[in-house]
Structure formats: structure tokens, C-alpha cells
Motif scaffolding. Structure first.
Motif: not given
Length: 231
Positions: A174-194
Motif C-alpha cells: 500500500x505504501x508503494x502504491x501511495x508513493x506512485x499516486x503521489x508521483x502521479x499527482x505531482x506530475x498532474x499538478x505540473x501539467x496543470x500549471x504548464x
């Protein structure tokens, strides 16, 4: 249940009873320094009705054990401070005043009880040990009644430990999956900002185009009017 000989010979048995300091007062009053916490070698010898040398010999043979139960030997500034704040000087005790000594042993009530479990040739010490054994005998039934509950508690704790061991891999995944979700959320935030930045740039460009278009339209309307005026 312990016997008197066990107390005299077994350090672990003495350790298990060293908290019953209340038995000292059941035998006789222990004189303490004015701080109400410590007794000197002379006080301990008077309590057990033995010589100071007898107490000293016990302390020398079992110093580590007694230190674990509060024995302190003061020297230098510590001795001076204790003498200043805890002992009164009189003509009667001037010769034994700590300032005239190089060191001073101090015993807490717990230390004195420890001495009682070590001092063989003292009737007072024997009476203290007898009280200790009585206390132990009275506590034995309560201890026996608690043993099944303690066993159940230990079993429950063991089951909980096993459960956590089983949950460990699951929690890790679960911790590994949460880390992956966090990374995806961070990428999404960067895309939205761009995208927001690009949208803002497009807005600026459109405002510029609108301004240019307005200028062209004004020029187109004004030029025919001038020509008619000239004709």
C-alpha cells in the motif's frame, strides 16, 4: 515463597523486595538527616544496633548492589554542600563532622532495607527480614490469582504481534502504491500549471491580436472618408 536464607544469599530475591521500605518503620524508627532522605553510616549502625564497622563491611562487600539502591559516597564539594545544608555542628559531634572527613556514605531508606537483607548478625535486621517475608506471603495469593490473566494478556499480545507481521507486506505494498499516486499527482499538478501558463500566454497573444485588428479596422474606415473629402 522466599526464606530468610534465600534473602541473605540471592541478590535477585533481594531486588524483588527492595521496594518494601515501609517495613523499616514497623520495626523501629530510622534516624535521617534533616533532608529527610538520607542516613549516615552512624545512623544505619544505630538502627541495626551494630557497630559502624559492621555496616561498612557490608557496604564494601556489596557496594555495587547498594549503589543500585541509592548508596552515595560524598567527597569534596558534594560533601561540603551536604554538611552545610543538612548537618548541625555541636561540640558533641565536632570530631565526626563531615568537613573533617574525606568522604561520607549516605543511605536512602531503600539502601537501608537492602542492608537489612544482608546484615546477618543483627536482631533488628532479622526482624526486618521477617516482616519482608510476611509481606511476600500475603502478596503470593494475589500474584497467583493474577497469573492466568497475565498469561492471557501475553497470549493476546503475541497474537497481535503475529497479526502485525502478516500485515507488514500488505502495508508495504500500500505504501508503494501511495508513493506512485503521489508521483502521479505531482506530475498532474505540473501539467496543470504548464497548461495554465500557456493559457495565460494565449490570452496575452489574443489581446495583442485584437488590438492589431482594431487598428486595421480603424485605418480601413478612415482612409475612404479622406478620399471623398479630397474629391
Amino acid at each position: 515463597m522466599y526464606s530468610e536464607s534465600v534473602l541473605l544469599e540471592s541478590r535477585s530475591a533481594r531486588s524483588g523486595m527492595s521496594h518494601h521500605v515501609e517495613v523499616l518503620d514497623k520495626v523501629k524508627t530510622l534516624a535521617l538527616a534533616p533532608d529527610g532522605l538520607h542516613a549516615t553510616t552512624r545512623d544505619v549502625a544505630a538502627y541495626f544496633e551494630v557497630s559502624e564497622k559492621a555496616v561498612y563491611n557490608v557496604a564494601r562487600r556489596h557496594r555495587e548492589e547498594l549503589e543500585n539502591n541509592g548508596l552515595r559516597v560524598l567527597q569534596g564539594p558534594d560533601l561540603q554542600e551536604f554538611a552545610t545544608f543538612n548537618l548541625r555542628v555541636s561540640n558533641a559531634n565536632a570530631k565526626s563532622y563531615p568537613q573533617r572527613q574525606r568522604s561520607l556514605a549516605l543511605y536512602t531508606r531503600r539502601t537501608v532495607l537492602n542492608v537489612a537483607m544482608l546484615l546477618r548478625d543483627s536482631e533488628v535486621a532479622r526482624r526486618v527480614r521477617a516482616y519482608l517475608l510476611d509481606v511476600e506471603a500475603e502478596a503470593a495469593p494475589v500474584s497467583s490469582a493474577l497469573e492466568p490473566r497475565v498469561a492471557k494478556l501475553e497470549s493476546a499480545v503475541g497474537d497481535i504481534g503475529a497479526m502485525f507481521q502478516e500485515l507488514g507486506p500488505v502495508i508495504h505494498r500500500m505504501s508503494v502504491r501511495m508513493e506512485r499516486i503521489d508521483r502521479r499527482m505531482a506530475n498532474t499538478e505540473r501539467l496543470v500549471c504548464e497548461m495554465s501558463r500557456r493559457t495565460a500566454d494565449m490570452g496575452e497573444e489574443m489581446r495583442g491580436m485584437r488590438t492589431d485588428l482594431d487598428h486595421v479596422m480603424r485605418a480601413t474606415v478612415v482612409e475612404p472618408v479622406r478620399r471623398r473629402g479630397e474629391g
